[in-house]
Design an enzyme around this catalytic site. Structure first.
Site, short mmCIF file in Angstrom:
data_model
loop_
_atom_site.label_atom_id
_atom_site.label_comp_id
_atom_site.label_asym_id
_atom_site.label_seq_id
_atom_site.Cartn_x
_atom_site.Cartn_y
_atom_site.Cartn_z
N ASN A 62 -0.30 -7.09 -9.85
CA ASN A 62 0.18 -7.10 -8.46
C ASN A 62 -0.17 -8.43 -7.81
O ASN A 62 0.68 -9.07 -7.17
CB ASN A 62 -0.49 -5.99 -7.64
CG ASN A 62 -0.23 -4.63 -8.23
OD1 ASN A 62 0.67 -4.48 -9.04
ND2 ASN A 62 -1.01 -3.64 -7.84
N ASP A 63 -1.41 -8.82 -7.96
CA ASP A 63 -1.83 -10.09 -7.37
C ASP A 63 -1.44 -11.28 -8.25
O ASP A 63 -1.05 -12.32 -7.73
CB ASP A 63 -3.33 -10.09 -7.12
CG ASP A 63 -3.68 -9.35 -5.85
OD1 ASP A 63 -3.01 -9.58 -4.84
OD2 ASP A 63 -4.60 -8.51 -5.88
N ARG A 120 -10.36 2.05 -7.42
CA ARG A 120 -10.38 1.13 -6.27
C ARG A 120 -11.39 1.66 -5.26
O ARG A 120 -11.15 2.69 -4.63
CB ARG A 120 -9.00 1.10 -5.60
CG ARG A 120 -7.91 0.38 -6.36
CD ARG A 120 -6.65 0.32 -5.50
NE ARG A 120 -5.66 -0.59 -6.04
CZ ARG A 120 -4.61 -0.22 -6.78
NH1 ARG A 120 -4.43 1.05 -7.09
NH2 ARG A 120 -3.75 -1.12 -7.21
N ARG A 140 -14.15 -0.62 -10.06
CA ARG A 140 -13.95 -2.00 -9.59
C ARG A 140 -14.75 -2.21 -8.33
O ARG A 140 -14.71 -1.41 -7.41
CB ARG A 140 -12.46 -2.25 -9.29
CG ARG A 140 -12.25 -3.63 -8.70
CD ARG A 140 -10.81 -3.93 -8.44
NE ARG A 140 -10.32 -3.29 -7.25
CZ ARG A 140 -9.08 -3.42 -6.80
NH1 ARG A 140 -8.20 -4.11 -7.49
NH2 ARG A 140 -8.69 -2.83 -5.71
N CYS A 176 -3.70 -3.13 -15.17
CA CYS A 176 -3.85 -2.04 -14.20
C CYS A 176 -3.01 -2.26 -12.95
O CYS A 176 -3.09 -1.50 -12.00
CB CYS A 176 -5.33 -1.86 -13.82
SG CYS A 176 -6.02 -3.29 -12.99
N HIS A 211 0.82 -1.21 0.00
CA HIS A 211 0.00 0.00 0.00
C HIS A 211 0.85 1.27 0.00
O HIS A 211 0.56 2.22 -0.72
CB HIS A 211 -0.93 -0.02 1.22
CG HIS A 211 -1.69 1.26 1.38
ND1 HIS A 211 -2.65 1.66 0.49
CD2 HIS A 211 -1.59 2.25 2.30
CE1 HIS A 211 -3.14 2.83 0.87
NE2 HIS A 211 -2.50 3.21 1.97
N ARG A 243 3.18 -10.22 -1.76
CA ARG A 243 3.50 -8.93 -2.36
C ARG A 243 3.88 -7.88 -1.32
O ARG A 243 4.30 -6.79 -1.65
CB ARG A 243 2.33 -8.44 -3.24
CG ARG A 243 1.07 -8.17 -2.50
CD ARG A 243 -0.09 -7.88 -3.44
NE ARG A 243 -0.40 -6.47 -3.52
CZ ARG A 243 -1.48 -5.96 -4.09
NH1 ARG A 243 -2.35 -6.77 -4.68
NH2 ARG A 243 -1.69 -4.69 -4.12
N GLU A 285 -6.33 -11.73 -12.14
CA GLU A 285 -5.26 -11.54 -11.17
C GLU A 285 -5.01 -12.80 -10.34
O GLU A 285 -4.23 -12.79 -9.42
CB GLU A 285 -5.54 -10.33 -10.27
CG GLU A 285 -6.90 -10.31 -9.62
CD GLU A 285 -7.15 -9.04 -8.80
OE1 GLU A 285 -6.20 -8.33 -8.45
OE2 GLU A 285 -8.33 -8.77 -8.50
C1 PEP Z 1 -3.59 -5.84 -8.89
O1 PEP Z 1 -3.71 -6.82 -8.15
O2 PEP Z 1 -2.73 -5.73 -9.77
C2 PEP Z 1 -4.51 -4.70 -8.72
C3 PEP Z 1 -4.52 -3.70 -9.57
O3 PEP Z 1 -5.32 -4.70 -7.62
P1 PEP Z 1 -4.86 -4.30 -6.13
O4 PEP Z 1 -3.46 -3.77 -6.20
O5 PEP Z 1 -5.84 -3.28 -5.66
O6 PEP Z 1 -4.96 -5.61 -5.43
MG MG Z 2 -5.47 -7.05 -6.95
#
Ligand code: PEP
Ligand code: MG
Length: 595
Positions: free
Chosen positions: A465-466, A307, A343, A513, A200, A476, A442
């Site tokens: 990211n996920d 988000r 989302r 994204c 974050h 992560r 993801e």
């Molecule tokens: C991701 O997982 O890449 C994503 C954009 O969602 P978040 O970072 O909010 O989990």
């Molecule tokens: Mg995600």
């Protein structure tokens, strides 16, 4: 470890996660300490202090009963039983009498008195042989945290709302609930002990355009509030008491950055088209309706990821349909006719409505998160779906589900969506009947069944990211294994390619994204893999466009084709870097410093 270079100057190293350089005073935020203030009462303040304690106990009792009721509704009576133990702890007369005695006789403020007594109890319980009693330590800790937060009359992290001067914020970690109320205008940069590229802190820093370094070992032990330091988010350095020579070097770097920024401003109004005429769409990721201004300034062509969790965190009850509608509508109206992809709720993982869920799950990222949570909370989810649908009447709103792992979840969500549409029709409230529905890819299983998903949605957005964390089994958030978090791992490229192929077979568009989309080094590779759109934090948008306007699609495709055959993540990264550096040297020259 801290390394000494110039005299008096100390360099602490971490992981660079958000570009930029800042200088200023440190604010070392020690959450646990900050939560228990200590002061001495005057004699005449004692009765009011006891009343304050009693009010906090009553409020905590009410809160526990509320939480218990909600858990019972969602998870059943057995899970709700945990809170009986919490209520027993809260109402323990011996404990409350001891706290009252410390207030009256020792003149301690209520929060400090409660903290001391609770600590004593926990130490005693932890030492006993009896397993049942030992387990009560966790109940005690939870109840204490609740009582203290009522006593202090503030939600978690609220002290960050009242920063008096610009500071570089140093913390162990910053979660969404810590930062949601933070006075962001007073923060120069972030330095944390834990975290990684997609934690974050990193995402927030990039969206604010602030430098950030995470994973600095023992930062809280090594640093003190008030010390003067320089934070280098390009190279992952926090330099305490920077020498004149260092300041001079960084002065040069800042000048190069300014030149670069001037160049970047030129692309804000220009489309992202490669040298050989291939058009790409670059959109922005946002977290609050207020971010819409930053989207406009960045030159993004809409919002690729809104988000919505930030509307929900740090409160006991979710926002209602109307409140959400107003937030989504604001963005949709401000940006129309550009698209806004909203989302649906991705609570869980590191984002919580209360701390309840976090504490009860062994693996929150593999747990009750996002669409899984929403499908089990149809009332709450329905309110959000209706709010998004209603906003679609006022702008180019699209709806996207997070954390889809397979067809069943998608179908269930769509079923609920159809019910929500019917409700709106009944109420006579307008919405776009042909609103586009998309799925985030993801979870590796979603990429592997993307062909089936593609037949039921209008677009995909890859959440790298996920996707990376789940495909490579690399948390992560964990700085210790951050080196294993490799976006160019051959497995990731194959999952992306497979998703693109499945989408192309149905004529769908694919966007990325996740944070990968905002890294200029990786942009040519993603385009070469067939991705049509990129969405990243607004301050990164001009950089992405700048790179796109300097590459040829043919080169990007050749790179991707080679990468899909290559076995080494490092080699792929190196070649991607070479291509980006050759195309846009200015982006890279502006960040180096010779210390
Ligand atoms: C991701 O997982 O890449 C994503 C954009 O969602 P978040 O970072 O909010 O989990
Ligand atoms: Mg995600």
């Amino acid at each position: 470890m801290a390394a000494v270079s110039h005299e008096g100057e100390r360099v602490l190293r971490g992981i660079p996660v958000s570009n930029g350089v800042c200088r200023g005073k440190l604010l070392v935020w020690r959450k646990a300490e900050a939560e228990v203030p200590h002061w001495e009462l005057r004699e005449d303040e004692i009765p009011a202090e006891i009343e304050r304690l009693e009010r906090a106990l009553v409020a905590t009792r009410q809160q526990l009963l509320d939480v218990q009721r909600r858990v019972r509704e969602v998870m059943g009576a057995q899970e709700a039983g945990i809170f009986d133990a919490h209520l027993l702890v809260l109402e323990d007369r011996v404990l409350v009498d001891e706290v009252t005695r410390l207030i009256t006789e020792e003149r301690l403020n209520a929060e400090y008195a409660y903290h001391l007594v609770a600590q004593k109890y926990m130490a005693a319980l932890a030492a006993v042989e009896d397993e049942y009693l030992r387990e009560r330590v966790a109940d005690m800790r939870d109840v204490t945290a609740r009582v203290l937060s009522h006593l202090m009359g503030r939600a978690h992290g609220v002290e960050l709302a009242h920063l008096h001067e610009p500071v570089i914020l140093v913390a162990h970690d910053l979660t969404p609930s810590d930062t949601v109320q933070m006075d962001k205008s007073k923060v120069l940069g972030f330095a944390t002990e834990v975290g990684s590229q997609t934690s974050h802190t990193a995402i927030l820093a990039r969206s604010l355009g602030l430098p950030a370094v995470v994973g600095i070992p023992h930062a809280l032990r090594e640093l003190e509030t008030g010390q003067y330091a320089l934070l280098d988010g390009f190279n992952g350095l926090l330099i305490l008491h920077p020498s004149d020579q260092t300041l001079f070097e960084y002065g040069q770097l800042v000048r190069r950055q300014l030149t670069l920024e001037e160049k970047l401003r030129e692309v804000v109004d220009q489309p992202a088209v490669t040298l050989d005429g291939h058009r790409v769409w670059v959109l922005a990721n946002i977290e609050q309706a207020e971010d819409v201004e930053a989207v406009r300034l960045s030159g993004a062509e809409g919002v690729g990821l809104f988000r919505t969790e930030y509307l929900y965190i740090n409160r006991d009850h979710p926002p209602d349909e109307e409140e959400q509608f107003q937030a989504y509508r604001k963005v949709a109206v401000a940006l129309r006719p550009q698209p806004v992809i909203v989302r649906t709720l991705d609570l869980g993982g590191d984002k919580f409505l209360s701390h309840l869920v976090a504490q009860q799950e062994m693996n929150p990222f593999l747990g009750w998160r996002a669409i899984r949570l929403c499908l089990q909370q149809p009332e709450m989810f329905g309110a959000q779906l209706r709010a998004i649908l209603r906003a679609s009447a006022e702008g180019n709103v699209k709806l996207m589900y997070p954390m889809i792992s397979g067809l069943e979840e998608l179908c269930q969500a769509n079923e609920l969506l159809e019910q929500c549409k019917a409700q709106l029709r009944e109420r006579g409230q307008p919405f776009n009947e042909s609103i586009e529905i998309g799925a985030m890819i993801e979870i590796p299983s979603a990429a592997l069944v993307a062909d089936a998903l593609a037949r039921r949605v209008r677009f995909f957005s890859i959440g790298t990211n996920d996707l990376i964390q789940y495909a490579l089994a690399v948390d992560r958030m964990n700085e210790r294994i951050a080196h294993l978090y490799e976006p160019t791992h051959p497995a990731i490229l194959r999952l992306i390619r497979r998703t693109v192929e499945a989408a192309e077979a149905q004529g769908l568009r694919v966007s990325v994204c996740g944070e990968m989309a905002g890294e200029p080094v990786l942009v040519p590779l993603l385009l070469g893999l067939g991705v049509h759109e990129l969405s990243a934090a607004p301050p990164l948008v001009p950089r992405i466009k700048y790179v796109i306007r300097r590459i040829r699609m043919a080169e990007a495709r050749a790179l991707a084709q080679w990468a899909l055959e290559c076995e080494s993540a490092r080699e792929i990264l190196q070649r991607s870097r070479d291509l980006a550096r050759e195309a846009a040297p200015l982006l890279f020259e502006a960040r180096t410093v010779t210390l």
